[in-house]
Design an enzyme around this catalytic site. Structure first.
Site, PDB file in Angstrom:
ATOM      1  N   LYS A 199      46.983  49.507  47.447  1.00 22.53           N
ATOM      2  CA  LYS A 199      46.802  48.397  46.498  1.00 22.53           C
ATOM      3  C   LYS A 199      48.189  47.788  46.302  1.00 22.53           C
ATOM      4  O   LYS A 199      48.713  47.692  45.179  1.00 22.53           O
ATOM      5  CB  LYS A 199      46.202  48.957  45.187  1.00 22.53           C
ATOM      6  CG  LYS A 199      45.769  47.900  44.190  1.00 22.53           C
ATOM      7  CD  LYS A 199      44.524  47.154  44.602  1.00 22.53           C
ATOM      8  CE  LYS A 199      44.188  46.076  43.581  1.00 22.53           C
ATOM      9  NZ  LYS A 199      43.157  45.142  44.034  1.00 22.53           N
ATOM     10  N   ASP A 228      40.167  47.575  47.353  1.00 25.55           N
ATOM     11  CA  ASP A 228      38.932  46.889  46.961  1.00 25.55           C
ATOM     12  C   ASP A 228      38.224  46.340  48.195  1.00 25.55           C
ATOM     13  O   ASP A 228      37.004  46.460  48.343  1.00 25.55           O
ATOM     14  CB  ASP A 228      39.210  45.796  45.923  1.00 25.55           C
ATOM     15  CG  ASP A 228      40.471  44.998  46.203  1.00 25.55           C
ATOM     16  OD1 ASP A 228      41.272  45.429  47.060  1.00 25.55           O
ATOM     17  OD2 ASP A 228      40.657  43.940  45.589  1.00 25.55           O
TER      18      ASP A 228
END
Ligand code: NAD
Length: 365
Positions: free
Chosen positions: A193, A225
């Site tokens: 991330k 994600d």
């Protein structure tokens, strides 16, 4: 005379004793077949260890674990111990074992056994022949970072956990993942991330640096994600994924559902020398414990990983995996993978499933 190799068997809680009993038979049968001399020890961990010894990770278990080349575990935990403080719970025993033995590399294959395509939540064509490997860092990251805890600040409670990775921790897990990718499809996707978390910016930098030693492996990076989305959209685009502890925890459970059932998924946790802890991905399934309903195949497939990664016996691993395939091909299903609309299948219990695999081992390749 060759020295026998020590294996530590740890049933744990819930369905652990049922599935490990079956898997232990497989260990013995395959070792005898392949002429591998093993000595099997047993130990307590988790809730049963709390009840018996007052701690989830007894000293005796840790000592036996240090002497063993490989550990075969069922699972730990259950409602009986849910109200204990976090640091005294059964899971602490497992986390302690992983960190004491420095089992930093968690390997979670997600392979779709063709006869089970109907049990996947995705369309069969998206998952048919799926074969991906998630490599999760297991002894660092937010599950271990300090400071941690719940304190009171300005009259309100504040919860804190720290997401920490040191360079050497990223380097060593990246090398494991690159080595494995080299033996498979030569593609590695590192998940982070990095757009938000500095710790994963470092992750991306170090993985990229390690990648320079592996020119034959194609490296890509993906935000977590997006990785979650891609795993359910087009999972076959992946070969090997490498990621930190928390993201790996979540993504490997997503990958689990692609394959139809938690009851089919093995895992391995390895140290630098190839010593390993082998366990199914699922937990103790208290809802079905003691009823001969649990699927033992994830544990049996964990035994296959044990022979492959810790005992350097890939032939033995292949034999076990082929036996599992043969049993599924013949239509036998435990309740969790049974779909009543699929013709020519029969529901069996834990013990019968184990016996069927043993029969196929007996029959030979
Ligand atoms: P779980 O994996 O135990 O069960 C989730 C669901 O899957 C349940 O419906 C269960 O019946 C089913 N299931 C799991 N394994 C199965 C098998 N082999 N065959 C057939 N069905 C199976 O997860 P949970 O319910 O969230 O957790 C139960 C306990 O297990 C908790 O105490 C949790 O902390 C613990 N746990 C331990 C581990 C571990 O030891 N590695 C991992 C996960 C959960």
């Amino acid at each position: 005379m060759t020295e026998s190799i020590e294996i530590l068997i740890i049933p744990g809680d819930g369905i652990g004793s049922e599935i490990v009993a079956v898997a232990e038979q497989v260990v013995k049968r395959v070792a005898a077949r392949e002429g591998i001399e093993l000595s099997l020890e047993h130990a307590l961990l988790g809730g049963i260890a709390i009840d018996t010894c007052g701690t989830p990770l007894p000293v005796e278990t840790l000592e036996k674990a240090r002497n063993a080349r490989a550990l075969l575990l069922g699972a730990v935990g259950g409602p009986k111990w849910d109200d204990l403080p976090t640091l005294e719970r059964p899971e602490r025993g497992l986390l302690g074992l992983r960190s004491e033995l420095e089992l930093f590399a968690n390997l979670r294959p997600a392979i779709l056994f063709e006869p089970l395509a109907a049990a996947s939540s995705l369309k069969a064509e998206l998952v048919a022949d799926l074969d991906i490997l998630i490599v999760r860092e297991l002894t660092g990251g937010i599950y271990f970072g300090e400071p941690r805890g719940i304190t009171v600040v300005d009259n309100e409670r504040v919860g804190v956990n720290s997401y920490v990775y040191k360079e050497h921790e990223i380097d060593r897990i990246a090398r494991v993942a690159f080595d494995l990718a080299r033996k498979r499809g030569r593609r590695l996707c590192s998940v982070d991330k990095a757009n938000v978390l500095e710790v994963t910016q470092l992750w991306r930098e170090v993985v990229t640096e390690v990648g320079r030693d592996y020119g034959d492996v194609q490296l890509s990076h993906m935000y977590v994600d997006n990785a979650g989305m891609q795993l359910v959209r087009a999972p076959k685009q992946f070969d090997v994924l490498v990621t930190g502890n928390m993201f790996g925890d979540i993504l490997s459970d997503v990958a689990a559902m692609l394959t139809g059932s938690l009851g089919m998924l093995p895992s391995a946790s390895l140290d630098r020398e190839g010593r390993g802890l082998f366990e199914p991905v699922h937990g103790t399934a208290p809802d079905i414990a003691g009823q001969d309903l649990a699927n033992p195949l994830a544990t049996i497939l964990s035994v296959a990983m044990m022979f492959r990664y810790s005992l350097d016996a890939p032939g033995a691993a292949d034999t076990i995996e082929k036996a599992v395939h043969a049993v599924l091909d013949a239509g036998y299903r435990t309740a969790d993978i049974y779909v009543s609309t699929v013709p020519e299948t029969r529901r069996v219990g834990t013990r019968e499933m184990g016996d069927l695999v043993l029969d196929r081992l007996e029959a030979g390749p």
